[in-house]
Design a protein around this motif. Sequence first.
Motif, PDB file in Angstrom:
ATOM      1  N   PRO A 182       0.815  -1.230   0.000  1.00 50.44           N
ATOM      2  CA  PRO A 182       0.000   0.000   0.000  1.00 50.44           C
ATOM      3  C   PRO A 182       0.844   1.273   0.000  1.00 50.44           C
ATOM      4  O   PRO A 182       0.480   2.261  -0.637  1.00 50.44           O
ATOM      5  CB  PRO A 182      -0.833  -0.095   1.281  1.00 50.44           C
ATOM      6  CG  PRO A 182      -0.565  -1.410   1.887  1.00 50.44           C
ATOM      7  CD  PRO A 182       0.538  -2.072   1.138  1.00 50.44           C
ATOM      8  N   PHE A 183       1.974   1.227   0.682  1.00 50.10           N
ATOM      9  CA  PHE A 183       2.869   2.389   0.690  1.00 50.10           C
ATOM     10  C   PHE A 183       3.443   2.603  -0.708  1.00 50.10           C
ATOM     11  O   PHE A 183       3.526   3.725  -1.187  1.00 50.10           O
ATOM     12  CB  PHE A 183       3.994   2.199   1.706  1.00 50.10           C
ATOM     13  CG  PHE A 183       3.544   2.244   3.134  1.00 50.10           C
ATOM     14  CD1 PHE A 183       3.533   3.434   3.834  1.00 50.10           C
ATOM     15  CD2 PHE A 183       3.134   1.089   3.783  1.00 50.10           C
ATOM     16  CE1 PHE A 183       3.114   3.480   5.156  1.00 50.10           C
ATOM     17  CE2 PHE A 183       2.721   1.124   5.104  1.00 50.10           C
ATOM     18  CZ  PHE A 183       2.701   2.325   5.791  1.00 50.10           C
ATOM     19  N   TRP A 208       2.149   1.652  -3.562  1.00 54.78           N
ATOM     20  CA  TRP A 208       1.080   2.126  -4.434  1.00 54.78           C
ATOM     21  C   TRP A 208       0.835   3.627  -4.226  1.00 54.78           C
ATOM     22  O   TRP A 208       0.703   4.380  -5.200  1.00 54.78           O
ATOM     23  CB  TRP A 208      -0.206   1.332  -4.201  1.00 54.78           C
ATOM     24  CG  TRP A 208      -1.315   1.805  -5.063  1.00 54.78           C
ATOM     25  CD1 TRP A 208      -1.567   1.447  -6.354  1.00 54.78           C
ATOM     26  CD2 TRP A 208      -2.293   2.785  -4.710  1.00 54.78           C
ATOM     27  NE1 TRP A 208      -2.654   2.141  -6.830  1.00 54.78           N
ATOM     28  CE2 TRP A 208      -3.130   2.970  -5.838  1.00 54.78           C
ATOM     29  CE3 TRP A 208      -2.554   3.521  -3.555  1.00 54.78           C
ATOM     30  CZ2 TRP A 208      -4.182   3.860  -5.840  1.00 54.78           C
ATOM     31  CZ3 TRP A 208      -3.616   4.409  -3.557  1.00 54.78           C
ATOM     32  CH2 TRP A 208      -4.417   4.570  -4.692  1.00 54.78           C
ATOM     33  N   ALA A 209       0.775   4.054  -2.978  1.00 52.41           N
ATOM     34  CA  ALA A 209       0.526   5.473  -2.690  1.00 52.41           C
ATOM     35  C   ALA A 209       1.650   6.349  -3.228  1.00 52.41           C
ATOM     36  O   ALA A 209       1.391   7.366  -3.892  1.00 52.41           O
ATOM     37  CB  ALA A 209       0.350   5.684  -1.185  1.00 52.41           C
ATOM     38  N   ILE A 210       2.880   5.966  -2.972  1.00 56.01           N
ATOM     39  CA  ILE A 210       4.025   6.751  -3.452  1.00 56.01           C
ATOM     40  C   ILE A 210       4.026   6.811  -4.971  1.00 56.01           C
ATOM     41  O   ILE A 210       4.158   7.879  -5.575  1.00 56.01           O
ATOM     42  CB  ILE A 210       5.345   6.165  -2.914  1.00 56.01           C
ATOM     43  CG1 ILE A 210       5.441   6.346  -1.395  1.00 56.01           C
ATOM     44  CG2 ILE A 210       6.554   6.807  -3.610  1.00 56.01           C
ATOM     45  CD1 ILE A 210       6.530   5.518  -0.733  1.00 56.01           C
ATOM     46  N   SER A 232       1.572   6.186  -7.124  1.00 52.71           N
ATOM     47  CA  SER A 232       0.381   6.825  -7.686  1.00 52.71           C
ATOM     48  C   SER A 232       0.455   8.340  -7.599  1.00 52.71           C
ATOM     49  O   SER A 232       0.035   9.047  -8.520  1.00 52.71           O
ATOM     50  CB  SER A 232      -0.876   6.341  -6.964  1.00 52.71           C
ATOM     51  OG  SER A 232      -1.102   4.984  -7.214  1.00 52.71           O
ATOM     52  N   ILE A 233       0.983   8.841  -6.509  1.00 50.96           N
ATOM     53  CA  ILE A 233       1.038  10.288  -6.306  1.00 50.96           C
ATOM     54  C   ILE A 233       2.241  10.917  -7.012  1.00 50.96           C
ATOM     55  O   ILE A 233       2.119  11.943  -7.671  1.00 50.96           O
ATOM     56  CB  ILE A 233       1.061  10.626  -4.799  1.00 50.96           C
ATOM     57  CG1 ILE A 233      -0.259  10.180  -4.158  1.00 50.96           C
ATOM     58  CG2 ILE A 233       1.320  12.109  -4.574  1.00 50.96           C
ATOM     59  CD1 ILE A 233      -0.246  10.181  -2.640  1.00 50.96           C
ATOM     60  N   TRP A 236       9.864  -2.370  -2.747  1.00 48.79           N
ATOM     61  CA  TRP A 236       9.800  -1.075  -3.421  1.00 48.79           C
ATOM     62  C   TRP A 236      10.750  -1.029  -4.615  1.00 48.79           C
ATOM     63  O   TRP A 236      10.398  -0.503  -5.667  1.00 48.79           O
ATOM     64  CB  TRP A 236      10.111   0.059  -2.461  1.00 48.79           C
ATOM     65  CG  TRP A 236       9.030   0.340  -1.464  1.00 48.79           C
ATOM     66  CD1 TRP A 236       7.862  -0.349  -1.276  1.00 48.79           C
ATOM     67  CD2 TRP A 236       9.030   1.387  -0.507  1.00 48.79           C
ATOM     68  NE1 TRP A 236       7.144   0.221  -0.252  1.00 48.79           N
ATOM     69  CE2 TRP A 236       7.831   1.289   0.243  1.00 48.79           C
ATOM     70  CE3 TRP A 236       9.928   2.406  -0.193  1.00 48.79           C
ATOM     71  CZ2 TRP A 236       7.513   2.163   1.264  1.00 48.79           C
ATOM     72  CZ3 TRP A 236       9.611   3.283   0.834  1.00 48.79           C
ATOM     73  CH2 TRP A 236       8.410   3.166   1.550  1.00 48.79           C
ATOM     74  N   PRO A 273       1.687   1.429 -11.005  1.00 55.99           N
ATOM     75  CA  PRO A 273       1.014   1.042  -9.759  1.00 55.99           C
ATOM     76  C   PRO A 273      -0.374   0.468 -10.036  1.00 55.99           C
ATOM     77  O   PRO A 273      -1.390   1.131  -9.842  1.00 55.99           O
ATOM     78  CB  PRO A 273       0.961   2.355  -8.967  1.00 55.99           C
ATOM     79  CG  PRO A 273       0.950   3.426 -10.017  1.00 55.99           C
ATOM     80  CD  PRO A 273       1.751   2.886 -11.168  1.00 55.99           C
ATOM     81  N   TYR A 311       1.779  -5.345  -9.632  1.00 56.98           N
ATOM     82  CA  TYR A 311       2.143  -5.455  -8.228  1.00 56.98           C
ATOM     83  C   TYR A 311       2.080  -6.902  -7.743  1.00 56.98           C
ATOM     84  O   TYR A 311       2.918  -7.330  -6.955  1.00 56.98           O
ATOM     85  CB  TYR A 311       1.270  -4.541  -7.360  1.00 56.98           C
ATOM     86  CG  TYR A 311       1.838  -3.137  -7.229  1.00 56.98           C
ATOM     87  CD1 TYR A 311       2.434  -2.485  -8.302  1.00 56.98           C
ATOM     88  CD2 TYR A 311       1.774  -2.470  -6.024  1.00 56.98           C
ATOM     89  CE1 TYR A 311       2.955  -1.213  -8.177  1.00 56.98           C
ATOM     90  CE2 TYR A 311       2.292  -1.190  -5.881  1.00 56.98           C
ATOM     91  CZ  TYR A 311       2.885  -0.572  -6.959  1.00 56.98           C
ATOM     92  OH  TYR A 311       3.414   0.676  -6.823  1.00 56.98           O
TER      93      TYR A 311
END
Length: 156
Positions: free
Chosen positions: A37-38, A40-42, A44-45, A90, A98, A103
């Motif tokens: 999840p970390f 994906w967030a990194i 994606s943003i 990572w 992502p 993944y």
Amino acid sequence: MTTPTRGAPASFVIATWFGSGLLPRAPGTWGSLAALPFAWAIASIFGPITLLYAAVLLFFVGWAASARIVAASGIQDPQMIVVDEVVGQWLTLAFVPPEGLPYLIGFLAFRAVDILKPFPAGWADRRVKGGLGVMLDDALSAIYSAIITTALVRLM
């Protein structure tokens, strides 16, 4: 073994990746899952390549945290330390979008390579001690899993 938290609470949180390394059975797998999840967030943003930079930063933070836990516990590579799996995961995902299937492929590739530990990861696992030793074999394994993941995703 008691959990070495006194004097190193931040190191403990980082090394166990927010406690995921304390889950029963296969802490490395839990740590790798907790990394997703970390990641994906990194990605994606900020974009997937940002995971590469985040992984390098976390490698050094994880090295310091792992060194404190190794010193406090007296165990060379405590199973509860999973920040190395987070870094490896990572690094594996830094070159793919992502998305769910890339993944999943990256997760499976990294777990397989991390378990097999091809050279030089196996060498580092046996020979390099302390916090650096904890972190290095997973970072080296991630080179293989990143190549496998990227190749498979591009073939799709």
